[in-house]
Enzyme design. Structure first.
Site, PDB file in Angstrom:
ATOM      1  N   ARG A 273       1.993   9.576  -2.054  1.00 38.40           N
ATOM      2  CA  ARG A 273       3.157   8.830  -1.591  1.00 38.40           C
ATOM      3  C   ARG A 273       2.759   7.444  -1.123  1.00 38.40           C
ATOM      4  O   ARG A 273       3.371   6.446  -1.500  1.00 38.40           O
ATOM      5  CB  ARG A 273       3.846   9.594  -0.451  1.00 38.40           C
TER       6      ARG A 273
ATOM      7  N   HIS B 248       2.862   1.813  -1.594  1.00 37.80           N
ATOM      8  CA  HIS B 248       2.199   0.581  -1.168  1.00 37.80           C
ATOM      9  C   HIS B 248       1.242   0.005  -2.205  1.00 37.80           C
ATOM     10  O   HIS B 248       0.758  -1.102  -2.032  1.00 37.80           O
ATOM     11  CB  HIS B 248       1.435   0.822   0.135  1.00 37.80           C
TER      12      HIS B 248
END
Length: 80
Positions: A36, A41
């Protein structure tokens, strides 16, 4: 996006139900959170081969694990 949601859910289990996560150590909680974070990111550094492998290999395994956990919670099976 679904992998991000799975990672968020894994983080919530690890943070809010640490004992449950420890009791189900065979579930890759940290790996889901890591995936995730990488997707959310990493932007252009995401390795699409890793994502594809995750979807085709790890996700079916995870779905079986979660189904088994759900059965145990529902009392359909006795925990091992």
């Amino acid at each position: 996006m679904s992998l991000i949601i799975i990672g968020e859910a894994a983080t919530k289990v690890m943070d809010g139900y640490a004992e449950y996560a420890r009791a189900h150590a065979d579930v890759p909680w940290r790996g889901m959170r890591g995936m995730r974070n990488r997707i959310a990111h990493g932007y252009f550094d995401i390795n699409l081969d890793v994502v594809w492998d995750t979807v085709n290999t790890a996700l079916p395994t995870l779905l079986r694990q979660l189904a088994d956990m759900r059965k145990n919670i529902a009392g359909d099976e006795t925990p091992e």
